[in-house]
Motif scaffolding. Structure first.
Motif, PDB file in Angstrom:
ATOM      1  N   ILE A  73      -6.360 -23.439 -10.214  1.00  0.00           N
ATOM      2  CA  ILE A  73      -7.315 -24.493 -10.550  1.00  0.00           C
ATOM      3  C   ILE A  73      -7.756 -25.279  -9.319  1.00  0.00           C
ATOM      4  CG2 ILE A  73      -5.712 -26.398 -10.977  1.00  0.00           C
ATOM      5  CD1 ILE A  73      -7.342 -27.060 -13.478  1.00  0.00           C
TER       6      ILE A  73
ATOM      7  N   TYR B 271     -10.882 -21.784 -13.962  1.00  0.00           N
ATOM      8  CA  TYR B 271      -9.775 -22.664 -14.349  1.00  0.00           C
ATOM      9  C   TYR B 271     -10.226 -24.111 -14.486  1.00  0.00           C
ATOM     10  CZ  TYR B 271      -5.469 -19.877 -14.436  1.00  0.00           C
ATOM     11  OH  TYR B 271      -4.455 -19.022 -14.800  1.00  0.00           O
TER      12      TYR B 271
ATOM     13  N   PRO C 132      -8.825 -18.234 -18.961  1.00  0.00           N
ATOM     14  CA  PRO C 132      -9.528 -19.531 -18.951  1.00  0.00           C
ATOM     15  C   PRO C 132     -10.972 -19.391 -19.416  1.00  0.00           C
ATOM     16  CG  PRO C 132      -9.136 -18.726 -16.710  1.00  0.00           C
ATOM     17  CD  PRO C 132      -8.331 -17.860 -17.617  1.00  0.00           C
TER      18      PRO C 132
END
Length: 599
Positions: free
Chosen positions: A148, A159, A120
């Motif tokens: 996330i 994320y 990410p």
């Protein structure tokens, strides 16, 4: 695989590239949805085939598929596997040499690549998304999507950069995938990735080929040795600390096992070598912290053991799910103690997180404790954490194969709580048991605890049973452990209903039996040379100090030492009657006697 390769059906790709005759479970539903341009969230257990849910659509749709993955080792493993299958795949990460990085970009811009794995962080830096604008993007796959969410057990702030994907690439399908997410985490993933209107493809989280077992951590190394005798092949042992991982690997090697350590504190080269040996199929036992394992693709891991209580069901489920990915029988063992529960509660209380986050973490811990202490089907208790109910007991956990009988141990629990209260909540379990069992130790005499109403009122309860009672009272929140001091047992508000008799305290019958029926001590052996040598050492030590021999160690303690024959201070610590003070004072000498005396 060039960009202009003829488009094939998912079934053709599955057969020709991956060699499978058909999709499993909900794979076909997910694949056809994504191939048609749809987005969604995929919830599948570890080993359930999540990767095919984006790899097949990547080869069916025109353009480059971008796969977001949190670990370099995971990226490299999947890229290597895809290349073996003739798929043009690559990874961009921080450990690439400059020339390798340039080569990957040449393949990206020329349209030679079909799948690109990135972290990410990498996706959001160097204007990477802008550079992607020069070519068609087939899809975005966000693997380990629970990272996330701040409610997820492996939250990674990096994320959060993925929240931009929908705005910059509104026509490109986004498929998020995870093996572990409770209801709140699922909704957080959908909100952050703008998937509220997209379907959730939820598969059963059940992994019936993994036998589940949990037990109080009483004599850790003996318990682990017994477990290893029942399994064969490669396994993972999760340890609570880096030092524990190294120490466990060391004594396993001394026991004749091929064991490796793995934790975040190791240098990069050592970690890569350990991971390489594991990934290439060597039969090893990996003793690791939770730094090891995310994305492990090895199918033949036969067992996973935990030597400390995980922080919640999601992490535990993901970690045990690394066993038996080939569908063959595998085993999971959890060893836990009351101290694990108390330490976790204190860590949550002292963390800088907000009150809502702390509430979630406490709820997760309570759910994990419920699984560990469960007297009913352990798998049903676990799956309820993910909103799934089994129609019947699993038949493949320790509780199902050996159902416990429960007895009312309320009076004993009241005695232990009362002993803690009457001694000022300033002492650990060992001293409280001495008081309850009526032992006139130096500490009991020093504080006058032989004059308490509770002195000698618990003689009928075996010492091991008192440990079981204390652990369960800690698990239920009726007792706390002052982990920042010396492990003092402190009654909480939740103890009041027990003391007043307003609720019952139930204990497994195997734990709560009269002393005569459950005498877990060893009779002093009259002709054991090891016991004789220990007594001779004790006699000499007592002579030097001019004290009675029994104040150093009772015969019963020496008998236990002779029976268990501990090899280290950690082993010796587990012997009843050996506290920290005596361990520090006499431990080395006792081990020396054991080493010099043939059993």
């Amino acid at each position: 695989m060039p960009r202009d390769t003829a488009i094939r059906s998912p079934e053709e790709v599955l057969h020709e590239v991956f060699g499978h005759g058909g999709f499993r479970g909900r794979q076909a539903e997910v694949v056809h949805h994504v191939v048609a341009g749809g987005s969604g969230l995929v919830l599948m257990p570890t080993g359930g085939g999540k990767s095919l849910c984006f790899q097949v659509p990547a080869l069916c749709r025109p353009g480059l598929a971008i796969v977001v993955s949190p670990l370099i080792a995971l990226m490299e493993d999947q890229v290597a596997a895809l290349r073996q299958q003739g798929v043009a795949a690559a990874a961009l990460h921080s450990e690439l040499e400059e020339e390798e990085r340039r080569a990957v970009w040449r393949d990206i811009l020329s349209g030679q690549l079909k799948l690109l794995y990135v972290s990410p962080e990498r996706l959001s830096m160097e204007g990477m998304l802008e550079r992607m604008g020069s070519r068609s993007v087939a899809l975005f796959a966000i693997d380990e999507a629970h990272c996330i969410s701040q409610w997820g057990h492996h939250f990674r702030p990096e994320y959060r950069a993925l929240t931009l994907l929908h705005g910059q690439f509104p026509e490109v399908p986004r498929v998020a995938l995870t093996a572990t997410a409770d209801g709140r985490t699922v909704e957080d993933i959908r909100r952050l990735l703008d998937l509220q209107d997209a379907p959730v493809f939820r598969s059963s989280f059940d992994r019936p080929n993994i036998h589940l077992a949990a037990a109080p951590r009483e004599s850790e190394r003996q318990q682990l040795r017994a477990f290893l005798r029942r399994v064969d092949g490669t396994g993972i042992i999760y340890c609570g600390t880096r030092n524990k991982a190294e120490a466990t690997a060391e004594w396993l090697r001394s026991d004749g096992h091929e064991a490796l350590a793995f934790h975040a504190g190791m240098d990069t080269a050592a970690k890569r070598e350990a991971h390489r040996r594991f990934a290439r199929g060597e039969q090893v036992i990996m003793c690791a912290t939770i730094a090891f394992g995310m994305g492990i693709d090895r199918p033949d891991v036969r067992f996973v053991a935990h030597l400390a209580l995980p922080q919640g069901p999601e992490g535990w489920y993901q970690e045990i799910g690394r066993a038996g990915r080939d569908g063959l029988p595998a085993k999971a063992l959890l060893l836990y103690g009351a101290g694990d529960i108390a330490l976790s509660r204190h860590r949550i209380a002292e963390s800088p997180a907000g009150q809502e986050q702390k509430r979630i973490e406490r709820a997760r811990l309570d759910a994990m404790v419920a699984i560990a202490e469960s007297a009913t089907c352990r798998r049903r208790t676990l799956l309820r954490c993910f909103g799934e109910d089994l129609e019947k007991d699993c038949g493949a956990c320790d509780v199902c194969t050996n159902p416990p009988r429960l007895v009312d141990a309320t009076v004993a629990a009241q005695k232990l709580i009362s002993a803690a209260v009457r001694t000022g909540s300033r002492f650990g379990l060992g001293h409280l048991v001495d008081v309850l069992r009526g032992r006139m130790t130096d500490k009991v005499a020093q504080f006058g605890h032989d004059r308490l109403p509770t002195f000698g009122k618990g003689k009928e309860v075996a010492e091991g049973t008192w440990k079981d009672i204390a652990r369960q009272l800690v698990a239920e929140g009726a007792l706390d452990v002052a982990v920042e001091n010396f492990g003092e047992l402190v009654p909480t508000e939740s103890a009041r209903p027990l003391l007043r008799g307003e609720r019952a305290f139930m204990l497994r019958e195997s734990s709560f039996q009269p002393r005569a029926a459950r005498e877990d001590r060893v009779a002093p052996p009259s002709d054991d040379p090891v016991f004789g040598a220990l007594r001779e050492w004790r006699r000499e030590e007592a002579r030097k100090q001019q004290v009675p021999a029994y104040v150093i160690f009772h015969d019963q303690t020496l008998a236990e030492i002779a029976s268990r024959h501990p090899r280290s201070l950690d082993d010796l610590r587990d012997v009843p009657g050996v506290g920290e003070s005596k361990l520090n004072r006499y431990g080395a000498a006792v081990l020396s006697v054991l080493e010099s005396t043939p059993a």
